[in-house]
Design a protein around this motif. Structure first.
Motif, short mmCIF file in Angstrom:
data_model
loop_
_atom_site.label_atom_id
_atom_site.label_comp_id
_atom_site.label_asym_id
_atom_site.label_seq_id
_atom_site.Cartn_x
_atom_site.Cartn_y
_atom_site.Cartn_z
N GLY A 75 0.83 -1.21 0.00
CA GLY A 75 0.00 0.00 0.00
C GLY A 75 0.86 1.25 0.00
O GLY A 75 0.62 2.18 -0.78
N ALA A 76 1.88 1.25 0.86
CA ALA A 76 2.77 2.40 0.93
C ALA A 76 3.51 2.58 -0.40
O ALA A 76 3.64 3.69 -0.92
N ALA A 77 3.99 1.45 -0.94
CA ALA A 77 4.78 1.51 -2.17
C ALA A 77 3.92 1.95 -3.36
O ALA A 77 4.41 2.62 -4.27
N PHE A 78 2.62 1.60 -3.36
CA PHE A 78 1.72 2.06 -4.44
C PHE A 78 1.71 3.59 -4.49
O PHE A 78 1.63 4.19 -5.54
N ALA A 79 1.79 4.19 -3.30
CA ALA A 79 1.74 5.65 -3.22
C ALA A 79 3.14 6.27 -3.30
O ALA A 79 3.32 7.45 -3.01
N GLY A 80 4.11 5.48 -3.69
CA GLY A 80 5.45 6.03 -3.92
C GLY A 80 6.33 6.12 -2.69
O GLY A 80 7.36 6.79 -2.71
N VAL A 81 5.93 5.47 -1.60
CA VAL A 81 6.69 5.57 -0.35
C VAL A 81 7.51 4.30 -0.14
O VAL A 81 7.03 3.19 -0.35
N ARG A 82 8.75 4.45 0.27
CA ARG A 82 9.64 3.29 0.47
C ARG A 82 9.19 2.44 1.67
O ARG A 82 8.94 2.98 2.74
N LEU A 99 2.36 -11.61 -3.15
CA LEU A 99 3.63 -11.45 -3.87
C LEU A 99 3.44 -11.67 -5.37
O LEU A 99 3.93 -10.89 -6.19
N PHE A 100 2.74 -12.76 -5.72
CA PHE A 100 2.59 -13.10 -7.14
C PHE A 100 1.88 -11.98 -7.90
O PHE A 100 2.24 -11.67 -9.03
N VAL A 101 0.89 -11.35 -7.27
CA VAL A 101 0.16 -10.28 -7.96
C VAL A 101 1.02 -9.03 -8.06
O VAL A 101 0.96 -8.30 -9.04
N LEU A 102 1.85 -8.79 -7.03
CA LEU A 102 2.70 -7.59 -7.07
C LEU A 102 3.68 -7.66 -8.24
O LEU A 102 4.11 -6.63 -8.75
N GLY A 103 4.04 -8.87 -8.65
CA GLY A 103 4.86 -9.02 -9.84
C GLY A 103 4.16 -8.41 -11.05
O GLY A 103 4.80 -7.79 -11.90
N TYR A 104 2.85 -8.55 -11.10
CA TYR A 104 2.06 -8.00 -12.22
C TYR A 104 1.82 -6.50 -12.06
O TYR A 104 2.05 -5.72 -12.98
N THR A 105 1.35 -6.11 -10.86
CA THR A 105 0.97 -4.69 -10.69
C THR A 105 2.20 -3.79 -10.61
O THR A 105 2.16 -2.65 -11.06
N GLY A 106 3.27 -4.31 -10.05
CA GLY A 106 4.44 -3.48 -9.80
C GLY A 106 4.17 -2.49 -8.68
O GLY A 106 3.11 -2.53 -8.04
N GLU A 162 12.65 0.83 -7.44
CA GLU A 162 12.04 2.03 -8.01
C GLU A 162 12.33 2.17 -9.50
O GLU A 162 11.47 2.57 -10.28
N ARG A 163 13.55 1.79 -9.90
CA ARG A 163 13.91 1.92 -11.31
C ARG A 163 13.07 0.98 -12.18
O ARG A 163 12.66 1.34 -13.27
N HIS A 164 12.80 -0.21 -11.67
CA HIS A 164 12.06 -1.20 -12.48
C HIS A 164 10.62 -1.35 -12.01
O HIS A 164 9.90 -2.22 -12.51
N ARG A 165 10.22 -0.58 -11.02
CA ARG A 165 8.84 -0.61 -10.50
C ARG A 165 8.41 -2.02 -10.11
O ARG A 165 7.35 -2.50 -10.50
N VAL A 166 9.26 -2.67 -9.34
CA VAL A 166 8.98 -4.05 -8.94
C VAL A 166 9.50 -4.28 -7.51
O VAL A 166 10.53 -3.71 -7.13
N PRO A 167 8.79 -5.07 -6.70
CA PRO A 167 9.36 -5.41 -5.38
C PRO A 167 10.66 -6.19 -5.57
O PRO A 167 10.82 -6.87 -6.57
N TYR A 205 -3.30 -0.02 -9.95
CA TYR A 205 -2.67 -1.30 -9.63
C TYR A 205 -3.65 -2.47 -9.69
O TYR A 205 -3.65 -3.34 -8.83
N ALA A 206 -4.51 -2.46 -10.70
CA ALA A 206 -5.48 -3.56 -10.79
C ALA A 206 -5.02 -4.54 -11.86
O ALA A 206 -4.41 -4.16 -12.85
N THR A 207 -5.29 -5.82 -11.62
CA THR A 207 -4.94 -6.81 -12.65
C THR A 207 -5.96 -7.94 -12.63
O THR A 207 -6.38 -8.39 -11.57
#
Lengths: 633, 213
Positions: A75-82, A99-106, A162-167, A205-207
């Motif tokens: 949630g924090a990372a969606f809003a650009g926060v580390r 985790l698996f979905v975050l791979g898709y949403t970034g 942040e560079r690749h928009r991925v966890p 961030y929907a998939t």
């Protein structure tokens, strides 16, 4: 370490535990949100952040489970926060849905996930190899060998994220988390915590379905880019010795390799490729390393993760390369390695003599024949011991009446009931599973099922199974052991108290309120120390024709001692009165308290240094010979 | 040159603090140190162990078998549990204290003739591994310091007496003062001195020690 090193603005060298170095790395990277569920061997990451909470500006949650912790960070990372979370890899099983979905949403803000494997199952139910999450979820993975590298990788992981928009996953093993060493501290420039305006970010961030199919393609592109970037990563180290034999390794195994080469007098004589970026794998780097070798030894704990990649790359690059690893039988997939195991493997692959360690280990075994085992055991004053004494008595009385039992244990300090001298338990799987399997067992076995779960494990994963039991009318007895804190991992706060991370004020979520709300009809709350009463309550719960829940409550002895000390209260021990004791040994036979021992005359005595003053043994004594030491007030 | 110390004991005896004090002292004086710590469950009374390695050419957080120079045990039974790590002529620095696990006591009351293991049993058995065994009454010395929880600090004093222990005594003392609760600093420093003195009376007749001040 002392906390002041974690807080230090000075760029000095500090002695740090791997987990503290991870926390320091995240603080240097200006992390703003952290969330965890504790689990060995990562708990000290949480503890370090909890201790430092008042000194810095970040939000922290001790979440109800790893999935929630990861979602807090997402949630924090969606809003650009580390943000950062840390969990053991069995925790990742729980969190992996997200985790698996975050791979898709970034993500937008850097999201770093520390995931620790526990080769040797030192403090876990399995020797799971968590590395496979990375390729499976298309999430980049870094593997440190030392505390210094752990700190550096965490910092770098935020940039990559942040560079690749991925966890980014930081995968550790117990021997990295619980390794201490000298760490060079970096700049600690903390920015101000500011809320952001979601609308202004323009993120989504929907998939699902068609959207997921498009995102999959992007995910593949991202992994290809990362693989290219990792070809020049500072975390991959090639030490070319011009030898015919080379070693490919990563994680703590790299340190065992260095030590083993020293033991074999081969320091600087064998080429080494130490991989720090293990997903996506820098294939060209591996290709260049193995191209001219005759033999390669792959040194990694658990599954042949790197080894299979080496086989695949060698097929085109160097088809005659002899590969030594798990497949060749040089190393085992079982248990953790050490310098001796690695030396033996390298020596056998290279065809050189190595006396091995069999002799010294075998010789030492003979010395161990005379010593008793020291199993993990309940601390003096532990409320679980008292609960189990009462439960055992109740089960015995019920058994005499013809009622037989199945005992489903769970994950927590109470798991130790399976160790001698008690050795009780028909099953113990993973967080919350006692209640889940009780549902299934209650359908098919004739015995009465007794399930046990602790407070933190109840909140973590047992509530859905409890609702299932109520809804389906399943009949069993559930004992919820509420000792106020997540004791086994270091007494962290959970919803059983009104405290959140760092001792801040939160709201208590009483377990009995949850049980009542979901419709449990037989519900009793007892004091764990009140053994006599509890035997009767447990018997009623065992006889109840339905789901019966008993909450046995008393704070963890270690947590309680800390509270007593901070209130200035003394812990007053008990003693056995020699003059009245007739030595029926009821105390020793039923209670197994580590504060007890026998003196030269086989007279039970209580060690005043160890006694917690809980009084339970004195209740059990049939001749009232166990008394509290009198102190002047 | 490197020094490998294998430290063992029972949960609650302060092994981790002992390790931290040495590690912090090494950081202060720019010495390389690596440790591997094993304390899976956060409870008291279980077996706890730490591999502590000082020197430029140590890499692994685990000491190879047979390479520990010193086996420091805060509880006597535990000494035997890790003997494979100790060099054949290595030094055993052992507490004169046995904490009998409940399994052992339970065996004694249920089987006639069963007896507790004693310090003498442990020492006589250990002699066939190494002649260099020092038994320290750390609990007694801790009591003398005014704080029974300073057994770990007593052993820091013992280590400091050894010629082979490369960490400067002042750095250790400073590090103790930083790591222990403020109100126990004085007691801990006293425990340290008592430990050092005790080593000079026992250990130093067996192995090379620094000159007593």
């Amino acid at each position: 370490m002392v906390l002041k090193d974690v807080l230090s603005k000075e760029k000095k060298n500090a002695f740090m535990l791997g987990n503290e170095a991870i926390a320091r790395g995240a603080l240097e990277a200006d992390v703003k949100v952290v969330a965890f569920y504790p689990g060995a061997p990562t708990s000290e990451v949480l503890d370090t952040f909890a201790e430092a909470l008042d000194k810095f500006d970040y939000q922290m949650e001790i979440a109800t489970n790893e999935k929630v912790a990861l979602e807090v960070c997402a949630g924090a990372a969606f809003a650009g926060v580390r943000s950062l979370t840390a969990m053991k890899s069995v925790g990742m099983n729980v969190a992996s849905d997200t985790l698996f979905v975050l791979g898709y949403t970034g993500v937008k803000g850097g999201l770093v996930i520390v995931m620790a494997d526990d080769p040797h199952a030192h403090s876990s139910q399995s020797e799971q190899d968590g590395r496979f999450f990375a390729p499976n979820a298309y999430i980049p993975m870094l593997e440190p060998s030392t505390p210094q590298e752990a700190k550096d990788m965490v910092k770098k992981a935020f940039e990559i994220s942040e560079r690749h928009r991925v966890p980014v996953l930081i995968r550790t093993v117990t021997r990295v988390n619980h390794q201490s060493g000298i760490v060079q501290l970096g700049e600690l420039n903390r920015g101000e915590f500011k809320k952001v305006k979601w609308k202004e970010l323009g993120e989504e961030y929907a998939t699902l379905g068609a959207v997921a199919r498009q995102k999959k393609l992007k995910m593949l592109e991202r992994s290809a880019k990362l693989a290219e970037e990792f070809e020049t990563s500072e975390f991959n180290l090639t030490r070319n010795a011009g030898s015919d034999v080379g070693i490919v390794t990563s994680s703590v195994s790299y340190l065992y390799v260095l030590e083993a080469l020293k033991m074999l007098n081969l320091q600087g004589k064998v080429s080494i490729l130490k991989l720090g970026t293990t997903y996506p794998l820098p294939k060209s780097t591996v290709k260049a390393f193995i191209k001219d070798l005759k033999k390669v030894v792959v040194v990694e704990e658990l599954s042949p993760y790197l080894e299979k990649k080496v086989y695949a790359i060698a097929k085109d690059t160097n088809p005659h390369l002899a590969i030594f690893g798990k497949n060749s039988g040089t190393f085992s997939e079982a248990w953790e390695y050490n310098p001796n195991v690695v030396a033996k493997g390298i020596a056998s692959a290279m065809g050189i003599a190595y006396a091995g360690h069999g002799v010294i280990v075998k010789e030492a075994e003979q010395f161990k024949e005379i010593i008793p085992d020291r199993y993990p055991t309940f601390c003096a004053g532990c409320p679980h011991r008292a609960t189990f004494v009462a439960l055992n008595q109740a089960l015995k009385i019920q058994a005499a009446k013809g009622q037989e039992h199945y005992f489903a244990n769970d994950i927590g300090c109470y798991s130790m009931w399976i160790f001698p001298p008690i050795s009780r338990g028909d099953s113990s799987l993973c967080m919350g599973a006692s209640v889940g399997v009780a549902n299934g067992l209650s359908h098919v076995i004739e015995e009465r099922v007794v399930a046990v779960v602790g407070d933190s494990t109840f909140y973590h994963a047992a509530i859905p199974a409890l609702i299932d039991a109520v809804h389906n009318g399943n009949k069993f007895t559930l004992l919820i052991l509420d000792n106020s804190v997540t004791a086994m991992t270091g007494q962290q706060f959970n919803p059983s108290t009104e405290f959140t991370a760092g001792g801040r004020q939160g709201k208590k979520v009483p377990i009995e309120d949850i049980c009542r709300a979901v419709g449990v009809e037989f519900l009793e709350v007892v004091d764990s120390y009140d053994v006599k009463n509890n035997v009767e309550v447990f018997r009623k719960a065992l006889d109840f024709d339905g789901l019966a829940v008993v909450v046995s409550r008393r704070e963890c002895a270690l947590y309680g001692d800390r509270n007593k000390r901070s209130r200035g209260e003394k812990i007053v021990p008990f003693y056995v009165d020699k003059n009245t004791c007739k030595r029926p040994y009821v105390c020793l036979r039923t209670f197994y308290c580590p504060a007890y021992e026998l003196d030269e005359d086989r007279q039970p005595r209580i060690s005043p240094e160890l006694c917690d003053g809980c009084s339970v043994c004195s209740q059990l004594c049939p001749i009232q010979s166990i008394k509290r030491v009198e102190v002047e007030t | 040159m490197s020094l490998n110390i294998f430290i063992c004991g029972v949960g609650g005896q302060g092994l981790v603090l002992l390790t931290t004090v040495i590690g912090n002292a090494c950081a202060k004086i720019g010495m390389k140190v690596v440790t591997g710590e094993m304390y899976g469950l956060s409870q008291r009374s279980g077996a706890v162990s730490v591999h502590l390695r000082i020197g430029e050419d140590v890499f692994s957080p685990l000491i190879p078998y047979g390479e520990a120079d010193i086996l420091l045990s805060l509880e006597a039974i535990e000494t035997m549990r890790y003997l494979e790590y100790l060099k054949k002529d290595g030094v055993v620095l052992m507490n004169k204290r046995i904490m009998h696990p409940p399994v052992e006591t339970s065996k004694i009351i249920t089987s006639k003739g069963a007896k507790y293991l004693t310090i003498e049993d442990v020492v006589s058995k250990l002699k066939s591994w190494t002649p260099n065994i020092a038994v320290i009454d750390a609990l007694g010395l801790a009591r003398e310091s005014g704080n029974v929880r300073t057994e770990n600090t007593v052993f820091l004093g013992c280590l400091s007496a050894l010629e082979a222990f490369p960490v400067d005594e002042n750095a250790i003392r400073e590090s103790i003062a930083e790591a222990v609760p403020q109100k126990t600093v004085e007691q801990n420093l006293k425990a340290f001195d008592l430990g050092k003195k005790s080593a000079h009376d026992s250990l130093c007749t067996l192995v090379q020690c620094k000159q007593p001040p």
